[in-house]
Design an enzyme around this catalytic site. Sequence first.
Site, PDB file in Angstrom:
ATOM      1  N   TYR A 140      70.716  22.687  31.018  1.00 57.45           N
ATOM      2  CA  TYR A 140      71.736  22.756  29.960  1.00 57.45           C
ATOM      3  C   TYR A 140      72.758  21.635  30.139  1.00 57.45           C
ATOM      4  CZ  TYR A 140      76.032  24.269  27.646  1.00 57.45           C
ATOM      5  OH  TYR A 140      77.186  24.303  26.888  1.00 57.45           O
TER       6      TYR A 140
ATOM      7  N   SER B 243      80.586  20.106  27.414  1.00 56.57           N
ATOM      8  CA  SER B 243      80.793  21.238  28.318  1.00 56.57           C
ATOM      9  C   SER B 243      81.256  20.796  29.704  1.00 56.57           C
ATOM     10  CB  SER B 243      79.483  22.020  28.464  1.00 56.57           C
ATOM     11  OG  SER B 243      79.554  22.966  29.509  1.00 56.57           O
TER      12      SER B 243
ATOM     13  N   ARG C 268      82.264  36.901  22.921  1.00 56.98           N
ATOM     14  CA  ARG C 268      81.368  36.191  23.832  1.00 56.98           C
ATOM     15  C   ARG C 268      80.019  36.899  23.863  1.00 56.98           C
ATOM     16  NH1 ARG C 268      80.049  31.318  25.888  1.00 56.98           N
ATOM     17  NH2 ARG C 268      80.966  30.920  27.937  1.00 56.98           N
TER      18      ARG C 268
ATOM     19  N   GLU D 142      80.226  22.046  32.270  1.00 55.92           N
ATOM     20  CA  GLU D 142      79.045  22.086  33.139  1.00 55.92           C
ATOM     21  C   GLU D 142      78.507  20.685  33.419  1.00 55.92           C
ATOM     22  OE1 GLU D 142      77.280  24.540  34.691  1.00 55.92           O
ATOM     23  OE2 GLU D 142      78.734  26.081  34.147  1.00 55.92           O
TER      24      GLU D 142
ATOM     25  N   LEU E 220      78.486  22.905  17.141  1.00 57.36           N
ATOM     26  CA  LEU E 220      78.610  23.913  18.196  1.00 57.36           C
ATOM     27  C   LEU E 220      77.274  24.551  18.536  1.00 57.36           C
ATOM     28  CD1 LEU E 220      81.798  25.749  16.822  1.00 57.36           C
ATOM     29  CD2 LEU E 220      81.649  23.568  18.033  1.00 57.36           C
TER      30      LEU E 220
END
Length: 347
Positions: free
Chosen positions: A153, A130, A188, A132, A85
């Site tokens: 990223y 992800s 978060r 993304e 992670l």
Amino acid sequence: MNKALITGITGQDGSYLAEFLLSKGYEVHGIIRRASTFNTARINHIYIDPHKSGAKLFLHYGDLSDSEQVSNIVYNIKPDEIYHLGAQSHVRVSFDIPEYTGNITALGATRILEAIKRSASNIKFYQASSSEMFGSSKPPQNENTPFQPRSPYACAKVYGYWMIKNYREGYKIFASNGILFNHESPRRGETFVTRKITRAIAAILAKKQDYLYLGNLEAKRDWGYAPEYVEAMWQILQQGKPDDFVLGTGESHSVKAFVDEAFSYAGLDSKKFVKIDPRYFRPTEVGELIADTSKAKKTFGWQPKVKFSDLVKIMVDADMRAAGLKPIGEGDKMLKEKFPRKWWSVD
């Protein structure tokens, strides 16, 4: 006793995953970076001095940029499962430090895969991929949707994704990708937009902040509740064979919708407090992400309980409580109703 190694254990997902695995009777090991200040706040409540009896959580100093350190940790711990992670995970920041993002987020996965290959053991490996990675691909997105990354990223995560598949096929390593859409919680990071919003609300109510500055309010995301997603990480590694799975709620909401929902819940008019700051816009934007989770639902029954409105309430309640204010309470009530025997701490 099963033994797990978690990179990024001090982050949102890592801390929830550590709690979950401990509740399953695992011995849990986590990699943390050596720093001049402690960054273990999210796991302090589950940490027991390893020299005391009953300790099942152990922390090890390491760095994903150092292949020798990574290999030594894997060799010495000999875990049954590795949950990767750890990353430079802030999308906007990745535009400012693209090389570092690639080194940690992309090559970090390769270093762990090499350590597993050299160990010649049957370690199961989970890669935190992800949403993304889908970037500008048309929603909804599933395991067959082409990747069109729109940030350093996302590019780094695409690299990691394909390395997982290559090591799985080339070296028969049990390596799986969990393609997780946005998942939030009171843990978060404070610079991520959802937490930035809910913390600002608490600060405004406490008369400590006047305005909230944000960037693109039109970006749409599939937002879920992090504790549910870490359970799915574990389920992915319990399957009979390694594979890749999309995880999300199947709903999409804009940043503006999150703002309006959160401010309304707190009894505030967002128009009076929210201002746009161009500094928070990305050079390249991702329009809309929506998860098609048909495969995960069919394979291991993925069905998230917390949807958008409930998530907002959970986070606002938690940040109000953290600011010394009395929470509104609907989020707390919902958690008790939907998770009467929850394994994680509320905040």
